[in-house]
Design a protein around this motif. Structure first.
Motif, PDB file in Angstrom:
ATOM      1  N   THR A   4       0.855  -1.053   0.093  1.00 43.13           N
ATOM      2  CA  THR A   4      -0.235  -0.058  -0.290  1.00 43.13           C
ATOM      3  C   THR A   4       0.766   1.211   0.102  1.00 43.13           C
ATOM      4  O   THR A   4       1.790   1.359   0.241  1.00 43.13           O
ATOM      5  N   ILE A   5       0.078   2.351  -0.870  1.00 39.92           N
ATOM      6  CA  ILE A   5       1.388   3.899  -0.934  1.00 39.92           C
ATOM      7  C   ILE A   5       0.520   4.317   0.041  1.00 39.92           C
ATOM      8  O   ILE A   5      -0.381   4.784  -0.291  1.00 39.92           O
ATOM      9  N   THR A   6       1.284   4.935   1.300  1.00 41.41           N
ATOM     10  CA  THR A   6       0.541   6.165   2.113  1.00 41.41           C
ATOM     11  C   THR A   6       0.419   7.177   1.306  1.00 41.41           C
ATOM     12  O   THR A   6      -0.899   8.357   1.818  1.00 41.41           O
ATOM     13  N   LEU A   7       1.243   7.673   0.241  1.00 43.15           N
ATOM     14  CA  LEU A   7       0.954   8.759  -0.179  1.00 43.15           C
ATOM     15  C   LEU A   7      -0.771   9.351  -0.797  1.00 43.15           C
ATOM     16  O   LEU A   7      -1.234   8.305  -1.228  1.00 43.15           O
ATOM     17  N   SER A   8      -1.241  10.709  -0.218  1.00 43.04           N
ATOM     18  CA  SER A   8      -2.523  10.772  -0.935  1.00 43.04           C
ATOM     19  C   SER A   8      -2.086  11.066  -2.136  1.00 43.04           C
ATOM     20  O   SER A   8      -1.274  11.298  -3.230  1.00 43.04           O
ATOM     21  N   SER A   9      -3.347  10.921  -3.273  1.00 39.28           N
ATOM     22  CA  SER A   9      -3.824  11.473  -4.735  1.00 39.28           C
ATOM     23  C   SER A   9      -2.375  12.600  -5.569  1.00 39.28           C
ATOM     24  O   SER A   9      -1.650  12.334  -6.539  1.00 39.28           O
TER      25      SER A   9
ATOM     26  N   MET B  34       5.067  13.676  -6.932  1.00 39.15           N
ATOM     27  CA  MET B  34       6.371  13.083  -7.230  1.00 39.15           C
ATOM     28  C   MET B  34       6.226  12.076  -8.608  1.00 39.15           C
ATOM     29  O   MET B  34       7.538  12.554  -8.831  1.00 39.15           O
ATOM     30  N   LEU B  35       5.624  11.425  -9.193  1.00 41.70           N
ATOM     31  CA  LEU B  35       6.022  11.107 -10.740  1.00 41.70           C
ATOM     32  C   LEU B  35       6.195  12.206 -11.651  1.00 41.70           C
ATOM     33  O   LEU B  35       7.327  12.220 -11.976  1.00 41.70           O
ATOM     34  N   VAL B  36       5.124  14.189 -11.288  1.00 40.13           N
ATOM     35  CA  VAL B  36       5.945  14.602 -12.008  1.00 40.13           C
ATOM     36  C   VAL B  36       7.871  14.992 -12.062  1.00 40.13           C
ATOM     37  O   VAL B  36       8.604  15.068 -12.741  1.00 40.13           O
TER      38      VAL B  36
END
Length: 534
Positions: A183-188, A194-196
């Motif tokens: 599970t990734i705890t980062l919000s949407s 982070m991806l950008v």
């Protein structure tokens, strides 16, 4: 009248005693069919008694609840219900995960604990974090300002708005989350940001290594975007299994920058160029390959030998580039199959081949094979030909992460693991390393030959490996068959003892001549005795 009054008073007294015994005993009263009238009478009497004592009518109810809480059987009922509810929730979550098949796209894994015990620094980034696993760690935050600088440089150079990148990553969020284990705890919003940020940072490094950072607008003395000493550490962090961004995310970001949204494959070619210094060979990419990779940034149709690599992420791309060019031998099954069922790897059978010292005693020779494919080992006529392998301070982390990926990803072959275990079998001591180094098979930048031997002996300590699924199983079987031939062993021992240097050969030849002369003298002596001259 007095008697009647005393009788009523006596009944009230008996009822009060009964109620007191019930409360003190703490045993709940049950209402059965035969005791309904008695219970009703007791309740009415109790109500009248408390009313006479100026106590609220619900005080008995409160006392009953408190007494029930002290009863362990009744107190456990709500706790047990919550426990059962939690178990049902977990089972429901497991059913949803099983139905969704959330691991179908899984490609970026957390390294298992049984593999981490060897050297945790080989799996954990030391300078830069990429992806969600190590995002936000305090010791890695020093690279965040440089990430923002790279994003600013991209937007300024392309004259684009940040919203375009955020929207494109928002569309890929669900698909990208499915690539990560757990599970990734980062919000949407945090995940998209982070991806950008990480994706543009990676692409700036790739493009800068291909065409030059100065052409992208960075200063020649930039602390990060320049070919400085820190770049080697960045290379090592970016090749780690837990520090990856899916390749389709990078393809999308680069397509936006270049105005080609549907273009694929260019990031893979840039990644090969960027990670070339980590290659475990001393043969860098040729100038023609460099030119082809560099020209891939432009709109040219130049033939590219790496265009069909594909890949899941940068580590997978690098692994595919290592194993490129040509088919490998088909594995040979050493054990007879009792059925067609899939076998579980046996830790007791991971010995592919004997060590160098033992093979030398059987007369097997070692020679360097001239090729940049370090895994392409050949054996013929008692000669084991092994390509050159360059070992530096990043080789350990590289091999460990490649092996971890092959251990975790079900659709990945075990070619790198097979090679490392083969070399681990060959190398048991520093004498083995020294012998291979003498023939140019191993070149290392470590402190001593003993460190190289220790490196290989530790790489696959906890790795589960099936020798029946190794591309080197056929070759190993041929080597072992040659080793088990006694004639080869005797011939090698004779050569080692009497033909290992010129003086030994001269001595043996002189002894042979002396033996012939002695035999001739004895023959003519006996012949002259039985047949004297006439």
């Amino acid at each position: 009248m007095v008697a009647v009054f005393n009788k009523e008073l006596l009944s009230w007294y008996l009822i009060t005693l009964k109620l007191r015994e019930t409360v003190e005993s703490g045993i709940p009263r049950t209402s059965t069919g035969t005791n309904k009238s008695l219970d009703l009478t007791e309740d009415q009497s109790d109500h009248q008694l408390h009313k006479q004592q100026h106590v609220p009518s619900d005080s008995l109810q409160v006392i009953t609840i408190n007494e029930d809480d002290e009863n362990p059987e009744k107190a456990a009922v709500p706790q047990e219900s919550e426990w059962i509810i939690s178990i049902k929730e977990k089972l429901d979550q497991a059913r949803q995960d099983d139905a969704a098949g959330s691991w179908a796209r899984l490609s970026i894994y957390r390294v298992p604990h049984y593999l981490r015990e060897g050297d945790i620094k080989a799996y954990v980034p030391q300078i830069v974090s990429l992806g969600p696993y190590h995002h936000g760690k305090r010791r890695l935050r020093q690279m965040d300002p440089h990430k923002w600088r790279s994003l600013h440089r991209v937007l300024k150079r392309t004259n684009q708005e940040i919203q375009l990148y955020l929207d494109s990553m928002k569309e890929l969020e669900e698909k990208t989350r499915a690539c990560y284990e757990g599970t990734i705890t980062l919000s949407s919003n945090e995940f998209v940001e982070m991806l950008v940020l990480d994706g543009c940072f990676i692409l700036e490094l790739f493009q800068g290594a291909a065409v030059g950072f100065e052409r992208l607008g960075y200063s020649r003395n930039d602390p990060v975007f320049a070919m400085r000493g820190s770049m080697h550490a960045i290379h090592r962090d970016m090749i780690m299994l837990e520090n990856q961004i899916p390749l389709f995310v990078l393809d999308k970001l680069l397509g936006i920058q270049l105005g080609e949204p549907d273009h694929k494959g260019k990031v893979a070619r840039l990644a090969i160029r960027f990670f070339d210094p980590l290659m475990p060979t001393d043969e860098p990419l040729s100038k023609s390959d460099m030119n082809r990779l560099g020209s891939s940034l432009g709109h040219t149709n130049t033939f590219d030998p790496f265009s069909d690599l594909g890949g899941l992420h940068c580590l997978d791309v690098f692994r595919r580039s290592l194993l490129r060019s040509g088919p490998k031998p088909i594995p040979r099954v050493w054990l007879k199959k009792r059925s067609n069922a899939i076998r579980v790897a046996d830790k007791r059978r991971q010995q592919l081949i004997h060590c160098v010292s033992e093979l030398r005693e059987a007369g097997i020779k070692f020679k360097k094979r001239k090729t940049d494919r370090f895994w392409d080992i050949k054996f013929k006529d008692g000669i084991l030909r092994i390509p050159r392998l360059l070992i530096h301070d990043g080789t350990k982390s590289l091999f460990l992460n490649l092996i971890s990926f092959e251990q975790c990803h079900i659709d990945c072959s075990n070619d790198i693991t097979s090679y490392v275990i083969f070399m681990d079998n060959l190398i048991n001591s520093h004498e083995d390393v020294a012998y291979l180094h003498y023939f140019g098979i191993i070149e290392h930048w470590l402190g001593s030959d003993a460190e190289v031997a220790d490196l290989f002996n530790r790489l696959c300590q906890e790795v589960v490996f099936d020798i029946n699924n190794s591309y080197l199983s056929h070759l190993s079987e041929d080597v072992n068959r040659y080793y088990n031939n006694r004639w080869n062993t005797w011939r090698a021992a004779l050569k080692h003892r009497y033909f290992n240097n010129p003086w030994a050969i001269i001595s043996l030849f002189a002894a042979f001549i002396l033996l012939l002369l002695t035999f001739a003298q004895t023959f003519y002596g006996i012949y002259g005795y039985y047949r004297p001259p006439s």
